[in-house]
Design a protein around this motif. Structure first.
Motif, short mmCIF file in Angstrom:
data_model
loop_
_atom_site.label_atom_id
_atom_site.label_comp_id
_atom_site.label_asym_id
_atom_site.label_seq_id
_atom_site.Cartn_x
_atom_site.Cartn_y
_atom_site.Cartn_z
N THR A 254 22.46 18.46 38.41
CA THR A 254 22.99 19.59 37.87
C THR A 254 24.13 19.34 36.94
OG1 THR A 254 22.58 20.76 40.10
CG2 THR A 254 24.18 21.94 38.79
N ASP A 255 24.61 20.26 36.13
CA ASP A 255 25.62 20.31 35.15
C ASP A 255 27.03 20.50 35.92
OD1 ASP A 255 27.62 19.91 32.86
OD2 ASP A 255 26.96 22.06 32.22
N LEU A 256 27.70 18.92 36.13
CA LEU A 256 28.59 19.12 36.95
C LEU A 256 30.16 19.75 36.25
CD1 LEU A 256 29.00 15.50 38.10
CD2 LEU A 256 28.20 17.45 39.24
N SER A 257 30.19 19.85 34.93
CA SER A 257 31.11 20.81 34.23
C SER A 257 31.12 22.06 34.64
CB SER A 257 30.97 20.67 32.85
OG SER A 257 29.73 21.49 32.18
N THR A 258 29.95 22.71 35.15
CA THR A 258 30.13 24.29 35.78
C THR A 258 30.43 24.33 37.19
OG1 THR A 258 27.69 24.20 36.01
CG2 THR A 258 28.53 24.58 33.99
N LEU A 259 30.33 23.13 37.91
CA LEU A 259 30.49 23.26 39.47
C LEU A 259 31.91 23.49 40.06
CD1 LEU A 259 28.82 22.64 42.17
CD2 LEU A 259 29.52 20.39 41.89
N THR A 260 32.12 24.24 40.62
CA THR A 260 33.54 24.60 41.31
C THR A 260 33.17 24.74 42.99
OG1 THR A 260 33.40 27.14 41.07
CG2 THR A 260 34.37 25.78 39.40
N VAL A 261 34.14 24.21 43.71
CA VAL A 261 34.20 24.45 44.97
C VAL A 261 35.56 24.96 45.56
CG1 VAL A 261 34.17 23.29 47.33
CG2 VAL A 261 32.78 22.41 45.43
N THR A 262 35.66 26.22 46.04
CA THR A 262 36.87 26.74 46.36
C THR A 262 36.85 27.31 47.65
OG1 THR A 262 36.08 28.92 45.72
CG2 THR A 262 37.46 27.75 44.03
N ARG A 263 38.23 27.15 48.45
CA ARG A 263 38.49 28.07 49.87
C ARG A 263 39.49 28.93 49.61
NH1 ARG A 263 35.85 25.21 53.91
NH2 ARG A 263 35.42 22.80 53.62
N PRO A 264 39.63 29.71 50.63
CA PRO A 264 40.69 30.87 50.31
C PRO A 264 42.03 30.05 49.89
CG PRO A 264 39.26 31.24 52.28
CD PRO A 264 38.90 29.71 51.91
N THR A 265 42.79 30.71 49.20
CA THR A 265 44.01 30.39 48.87
C THR A 265 45.13 30.82 49.70
OG1 THR A 265 44.66 32.34 47.49
CG2 THR A 265 43.34 30.59 46.31
N LEU A 266 46.47 30.08 49.82
CA LEU A 266 47.28 30.91 50.66
C LEU A 266 47.43 32.23 50.58
CD1 LEU A 266 49.51 30.17 52.85
CD2 LEU A 266 51.02 29.55 51.01
N GLU A 267 47.58 32.62 49.29
CA GLU A 267 47.63 33.95 48.91
C GLU A 267 46.46 34.91 49.74
OE1 GLU A 267 48.32 37.25 45.12
OE2 GLU A 267 48.03 35.20 44.98
N ASP A 268 45.34 34.30 49.39
CA ASP A 268 44.19 35.01 50.10
C ASP A 268 44.41 35.29 51.58
OD1 ASP A 268 42.69 35.35 47.83
OD2 ASP A 268 41.76 33.41 48.08
N VAL A 269 44.88 34.29 52.38
CA VAL A 269 45.09 34.27 53.62
C VAL A 269 46.43 35.35 54.04
CG1 VAL A 269 45.73 33.08 55.82
CG2 VAL A 269 43.94 32.12 54.38
N TYR A 270 47.41 35.03 53.40
CA TYR A 270 48.49 35.94 53.53
C TYR A 270 48.24 37.39 53.32
CZ TYR A 270 52.91 38.07 52.39
OH TYR A 270 54.03 38.92 52.33
N LEU A 271 47.39 37.78 52.49
CA LEU A 271 47.41 39.28 51.98
C LEU A 271 46.39 39.70 53.30
CD1 LEU A 271 46.77 39.21 48.23
CD2 LEU A 271 48.86 40.07 49.63
N SER A 272 45.44 38.70 53.65
CA SER A 272 44.52 39.32 54.87
C SER A 272 45.45 39.26 56.07
CB SER A 272 43.52 38.24 54.94
OG SER A 272 42.65 38.55 56.16
N LEU A 273 46.18 38.71 56.42
CA LEU A 273 47.15 38.74 57.53
C LEU A 273 48.03 39.96 57.81
CD1 LEU A 273 48.12 34.90 57.89
CD2 LEU A 273 46.67 36.18 59.58
N ILE A 274 48.70 40.01 56.47
CA ILE A 274 49.31 41.33 56.62
C ILE A 274 48.79 42.61 56.35
CG2 ILE A 274 51.59 39.96 55.56
CD1 ILE A 274 51.08 41.34 52.87
N GLY A 275 47.63 42.83 55.96
CA GLY A 275 46.87 43.86 55.84
C GLY A 275 46.28 44.22 57.02
N ALA A 276 45.81 43.23 57.82
CA ALA A 276 45.33 43.38 59.22
C ALA A 276 46.23 43.84 60.37
CB ALA A 276 44.55 42.16 59.66
N ASN A 277 47.56 43.72 59.87
CA ASN A 277 48.64 43.88 60.82
C ASN A 277 49.40 44.80 60.46
OD1 ASN A 277 48.75 41.73 63.38
ND2 ASN A 277 47.90 40.82 61.46
N ARG A 278 49.04 45.85 59.65
CA ARG A 278 49.99 47.02 59.22
C ARG A 278 49.74 48.11 60.25
NH1 ARG A 278 49.87 46.60 52.59
NH2 ARG A 278 51.56 45.13 52.53
#
Length: 278
Positions: A254-278
């Motif tokens: 596979t063309d490695l120049s197009t390959l990305t691996v991502t996990r949730p950012t701190l911002e993703d987790v933070y927004l999820s936490l405060i959204g679930a606890n409002r």
């Protein structure tokens, strides 16, 4: 050893409880970030820890003492950088730092403090002539001049340009390397991730998550999204462990120049936490 110990902290205003049973431990020498939206209880919590506001109930120990009853010797061991400060605007930067240094038994040299916060070119300038970012650097200077064992930083880089913010991060790291305990409140999540050993998220007066930046809210074990292109077609898969899929893609050339691996950012987790606890 622990610099800050909090058990069951509560505070209400006119019947509305803004801090609702917080438990918190901050180790000596640790950089600890307290995150949360406006109104979450961050300012009230830090003001109680600083001895500037009385609590309704709960146990609080800061540097081994109750901040609600601690005396001048205890206050000389802490440094505070507030969000908003009033000062003698007609004093020069050097004069203001020199004045405040006199309140402490073993302050840093004034010239050293001015250099640490990058105000060498403004040391003879009157405070009223400083820009917003320069004023903020002066606030930091006043917070560190007494060589505090514990430093409270409340939104310290508000008004900083990117270069000044990075210089401030280096200063925080240097203070931490000297053994200073730092409690940081900030709305800049990249700042918390860059500086904090651990952090906690406050929402509606309660701590809803606590941990290292990498592990907060299960971030380290969250599913990874693997994205790649093959024959002009974009593919994306969410997997718990990306290793088997990556091996498969590598074997398929596979063309490695197009390959990305991502996990949730701190911002993703933070927004999820405060959204679930409002």
């Amino acid at each position: 050893m622990t610099a800050i110990e909090v058990r069951g902290l509560r505070k209400a205003y006119k019947g509305h409880e803004v801090v609702r049973g917080i438990d918190l431990d901050v180790a000596r020498g640790e950089v600890f970030a307290l995150l949360g939206p406006n109104g979450a209880g961050k300012t009230t919590t830090t003001e109680i820890l600083e001895g500037h506001r009385r609590r309704d109930s709960g146990e609080v120990r800061v540097l081994g003492e109750d901040p609600g009853t601690a005396g001048p010797e205890w206050r000389a061991r802490i440094g505070i950088v507030l969000q908003d400060t009033d000062d003698a605007a007609d004093l020069t930067v050097h004069e203001m730092i020199k004045h405040v240094s006199g309140f402490y038994p073993g302050p840093r040299p004034v010239a050293e403090v001015i250099g640490l916060v990058g105000l060498e070119e403004k040391k003879k300038s009157r405070i009223r002539t400083l820009s917003g970012g320069q004023r903020r650097r002066l606030d930091v200077a006043l917070g560190i001049v007494g060589r505090p064992e514990l430093l409270f930083l409340d939104e310290p880089t508000t008004g900083f340009d990117p270069e000044a913010r990075r210089r401030f991060w280096d200063l925080v790291r240097a203070l931490a390397a000297e053994g200073t305990t730092i409690l940081l409140t900030t709305h800049y999540l990249e700042e918390a991730e860059a500086l904090a050993d651990r952090l906690a998220v406050l929402a509606s007066g309660q701590i809803v998550a606590e941990g290292t930046p990498a592990e907060l809210g299960g971030r380290a074990s969250a599913a990874a999204r693997v994205t790649w292109h093959e024959n002009g077609v974009r593919h994306s898969e969410e997997v718990a462990d990306p290793a088997p899929l990556l091996r498969k893609l590598l074997a398929a050339d596979t063309d490695l120049s197009t390959l990305t691996v991502t996990r949730p950012t701190l911002e993703d987790v933070y927004l999820s936490l405060i959204g679930a606890n409002r």
